[in-house]
Design an enzyme around this catalytic site. Structure first.
Site, PDB file in Angstrom:
ATOM      1  N   GLY A   1       0.853  -1.180   0.000  1.00  0.00           N
ATOM      2  CA  GLY A   1       0.000   0.000   0.000  1.00  0.00           C
ATOM      3  C   GLY A   1       0.887   1.227   0.000  1.00  0.00           C
TER       4      GLY A   1
ATOM      5  N   GLY B   1       0.408   4.148   1.064  1.00  0.00           N
ATOM      6  CA  GLY B   1       0.409   4.822   2.348  1.00  0.00           C
ATOM      7  C   GLY B   1       1.314   4.141   3.349  1.00  0.00           C
TER       8      GLY B   1
ATOM      9  N   THR C   1       9.206  13.296 -10.100  1.00  0.00           N
ATOM     10  CA  THR C   1      10.172  12.223 -10.318  1.00  0.00           C
ATOM     11  C   THR C   1      10.016  11.714 -11.750  1.00  0.00           C
ATOM     12  OG1 THR C   1       8.645  10.527  -9.475  1.00  0.00           O
ATOM     13  CG2 THR C   1      10.123  11.567  -7.895  1.00  0.00           C
TER      14      THR C   1
ATOM     15  N   GLY D   1       9.106   5.038  -5.492  1.00  0.00           N
ATOM     16  CA  GLY D   1       8.528   6.360  -5.285  1.00  0.00           C
ATOM     17  C   GLY D   1       8.153   6.608  -3.840  1.00  0.00           C
ATOM     18  N   ASP D   2       7.632   5.592  -3.165  1.00  0.00           N
ATOM     19  CA  ASP D   2       7.251   5.742  -1.761  1.00  0.00           C
ATOM     20  C   ASP D   2       8.481   5.975  -0.888  1.00  0.00           C
ATOM     21  OD1 ASP D   2       4.610   5.217  -2.523  1.00  0.00           O
ATOM     22  OD2 ASP D   2       4.899   3.054  -2.294  1.00  0.00           O
TER      23      ASP D   2
ATOM     24  N   GLY E   1      10.794  -6.731  -3.064  1.00  0.00           N
ATOM     25  CA  GLY E   1       9.744  -6.402  -2.111  1.00  0.00           C
ATOM     26  C   GLY E   1       9.425  -4.926  -2.059  1.00  0.00           C
TER      27      GLY E   1
END
Length: 294
Positions: free
Chosen positions: A38, A40, A214, A245-246, A281
């Protein structure tokens, strides 16, 4: 500086395939991995691993208990994540031979968040705190408006992008984070390769927002008013791009909270993202602070 990430929490099912499946096609997967994900939750994990004070809010099913335990182990405060009788959000991820991914989402608890739950959570936060959002939960407009009323800053990653994002009060966003596809969508541009034009269009459309764009192997750009800052990628062997990106967002925000300059924050965020893509992962691939800030 405290971060409240009101965002998605997913169970990721990752299928390793030769190529992304086409319509009418059946593929054999060479492996299947069940992991935490997720956007978030990934961003909260990145913030926590980077040493920031982060609270995650959202909703999971009974099948999501292991996600709460994992986030807690990274240092994320999960006291604002509510449990309900439905399913946790799910992500079906295809990872191809070129390490690119295609993702199908099922909202689950991410789509069952209620406004009264948001109200009870926001009561604990205010001026000086930062609300972190993505486009994977419901009531984003409600969150933005009510956080701003409480004096909070708002950082939003408009991912995944869909046309409904254009109806959000993005003019209230303090830090707007997009890749070239999401940026082109917000800028109403069909051409995604002209990233400089996308950046300038976003600056014009959202003059009160700091823009983070990005652009894959081309690195990243920061823009606010007349300031433009570019940083290249850290070129590492690519194993899995799922949480790149996260990771970038979490480390950028944590770097700013540490008092870093924009250029330093982009440097650390890029380094962290480079390390993340070199590992398999999502959450598990996010590096620890000592790997990035040393």
């Amino acid at each position: 500086m405290r971060f409240l990430n009101y965002g998605s929490v997913n169970i990721d099912l990752i299928f390793t395939v030769d190529h992304i499946v086409k319509g009418g096609e059946t593929l054999q997967s060479t492996s299947l991995t069940r992991s935490a994900g997720g956007k978030g939750a990934n961003q909260s994990a990145a913030l926590a691993k980077a040493g920031a004070t982060v609270f995650h809010a959202g909703k999971v099913g009974r099948d999501g208990d292991f996600l709460l335990q994992l986030l807690t182990s990274y240092g994320v405060d999960v006291s604002h994540i509510r449990t309900y009788d439905g399913a946790t959000g799910q992500a079906l991820i295809q990872l191809d031979a070129n390490k690119q991914n295609a993702i199908i989402l099922y909202s689950g608890g991410n789509g069952a968040i209620a406004t009264d739950e948001i109200d009870r959570t926001l009561e604990h936060f205010g001026f000086g705190d930062v609300l972190v959002l993505q486009n994977e939960i419901v009531h984003i407009d409600y969150l933005i408006k009510n956080a701003k009323r409480r004096g909070m800053k708002v950082c939003m990653n408009v991912a995944p992008f869909d046309p409904s994002a254009l109806s959000l009060p993005l003019e209230l966003i303090d830090i707007l984070v997009v890749n070239e596809i999401e940026g082109a969508g917000l800028a109403d541009m069909r051409q995604t390769s002209d990233y400089k034009a996308i950046l300038e269009r976003l600056v014009t459309r959202y003059p009160a927002s700091e823009i983070l764009l990005t652009i894959g192997k081309q690195g990243c750009w920061y823009a606010f008013k007349d300031l433009r800052v570019h940083h290249d990628i850290y070129d590492t062997p690519v194993v899995d791009t799922t949480a790149a990106g996260d990771t970038f967002i979490g480390y950028y925000l944590a770097s700013i909270a540490r008092g870093c300059s924009i250029r330093q924050a982009l440097q650390y965020a890029s380094k962290a993202a480079g390390l993340a893509v070199s590992r398999p992962g999502a959450m598990a691939s996010i590096p620890l602070a000592e790997e990035v800030f040393s």
